[in-house]
Design a protein around this motif. Structure first.
Motif, short mmCIF file in Angstrom:
data_model
loop_
_atom_site.label_atom_id
_atom_site.label_comp_id
_atom_site.label_asym_id
_atom_site.label_seq_id
_atom_site.Cartn_x
_atom_site.Cartn_y
_atom_site.Cartn_z
N ALA A 253 -0.42 7.75 15.82
CA ALA A 253 -0.54 6.86 14.67
C ALA A 253 -1.95 6.87 14.11
O ALA A 253 -2.15 6.89 12.87
N ALA A 254 -2.96 6.87 14.96
CA ALA A 254 -4.34 6.85 14.49
C ALA A 254 -4.67 8.12 13.71
O ALA A 254 -5.27 8.07 12.63
N LEU B 87 2.28 1.03 14.52
CA LEU B 87 1.74 1.70 13.33
C LEU B 87 1.12 0.68 12.38
O LEU B 87 0.07 0.93 11.78
N THR B 88 1.75 -0.47 12.23
CA THR B 88 1.19 -1.52 11.38
C THR B 88 -0.21 -1.90 11.85
O THR B 88 -1.14 -2.00 11.04
N ALA B 89 -0.38 -2.09 13.15
CA ALA B 89 -1.69 -2.45 13.69
C ALA B 89 -2.71 -1.35 13.44
O ALA B 89 -3.89 -1.63 13.16
N ASP C 132 2.23 0.61 -2.67
CA ASP C 132 1.40 1.78 -2.93
C ASP C 132 1.63 2.90 -1.92
O ASP C 132 1.44 4.08 -2.25
N VAL C 133 2.01 2.54 -0.71
CA VAL C 133 2.16 3.52 0.37
C VAL C 133 3.37 3.15 1.21
O VAL C 133 3.54 1.99 1.59
N VAL C 134 4.22 4.13 1.50
CA VAL C 134 5.33 3.94 2.44
C VAL C 134 5.09 4.87 3.63
O VAL C 134 4.85 6.06 3.46
N VAL C 135 5.16 4.31 4.82
CA VAL C 135 5.02 5.10 6.04
C VAL C 135 6.15 4.76 7.00
O VAL C 135 6.73 3.68 6.94
N SER C 136 6.41 5.69 7.89
CA SER C 136 7.44 5.48 8.91
C SER C 136 7.07 6.31 10.13
O SER C 136 6.84 7.52 10.01
#
Length: 263
Positions: A24-25, A49-51, A102-106
């Motif tokens: 994630a980092a 991932l949110t953190a 603005d950004v979508v992540v998964s």
């Protein structure tokens, strides 16, 4: 979208969660998103991932969506930052207006979605023009050494269990299918890159114990075995794994990260 085998956050953490944070980092830094943006984390799980986004990308806010009410509750408890909020929802029908983020992540989720093309279409729907859409999944075919050693040993002892191997179940977790999903959703400037991280186990027990947690395909297979079969698998792994003189086991894990932008 469902989490059919991920229900125990502690078992998940011991098995792959501790390694997923390293991915994630790298993933978030690679996106190089400017501060002050609104992010959406689809399949947020317990908030790892949110953190990472909060720590690395300085967002104005981030919304996490997951189908598991239990995971959403744990994410709310673990991530105390006021910029983060978490909600129960389905990746195939996101509870988010058009062009709202603005950004979508998964992260490590898309292969569990029954209709991934519908999910990526939703990602494209909710992101603003020129916004970033990105995801990453484990490379089950070659890159997850901890699992490849495990399934190779299983194949030697129980060839009939081959269908449980993630490499055969998640064919989408390769560069070409990921790229096709993004292109078919109308996203532009699509790229796929590997994210490699070290997975260093202190000793054999550190490697083996997470397989007893029942969370995930390999651990659920182990829990289905009788004690003699389980012991035989354990002994074969102990004989085959590359154990260092100090007892540690130094492997690597790879994820594939796909990224694109909305037109």
């Amino acid at each position: 979208m469902t989490h059919p085998v991920w229900a125990d956050a502690d078992a998940y953490e011991a098995y792959v969660g501790r390694w997923s944070r390293l991915v994630a980092a790298d993933f978030v830094r690679g996106l190089a998103v400017a501060p002050g943006r609104h992010w959406l984390d689809v399949g947020c799980g317990t908030g790892a991932l949110t953190a990472t986004v909060l720590a690395e990308a300085d967002p104005a806010r981030i919304t996490g969506i997951d189908p598991s009410a239990g995971f959403v509750a744990q994410a709310r408890a673990r991530v105390q930052d006021a910029r983060a909020s978490f909600h129960v929802g389905d990746a195939r029908a996101l509870p988010v207006p058009d062009r709202a983020v603005d950004v979508v992540v998964s992260g490590l989720t898309l292969n569990f979605v029954p209709e991934p093309a519908r999910a990526v279409a939703e990602f494209a729907r909710v992101v603003r023009p020129a916004g970033a859409v990105s995801a990453y999944v484990w490379d089950y075919t070659e890159g997850m050494a901890m699992m490849r050693h495990f399934w190779a040993a299983v194949a030697h002892l129980d060839p009939g269990a081959a269908g449980r191997d993630e490499a055969s179940r998640f064919s989408m977790c390769r560069p070409e299918p990921l790229r096709d999903l993004w292109v078919d959703a109308g996203l532009r400037d699509v790229s796929v890159r590997p994210v490699d991280v070290p997975t260093v186990f202190a000793d054999f027990d550190d490697y083996w114990r997470p397989f007893l947690g029942g969370q995930g395909s390999a651990p659920s297979y182990v829990t289905s075995l009788g004690e003699p079969q389980r012991a035989a698998l354990r002994d074969l792994l102990a004989a085959r794994l590359p154990i260092e003189p100090d007892g540690s086991i130094r492997l690597t894990a790879r994820a594939w990260a796909v990224a694109g932008t909305a037109p």
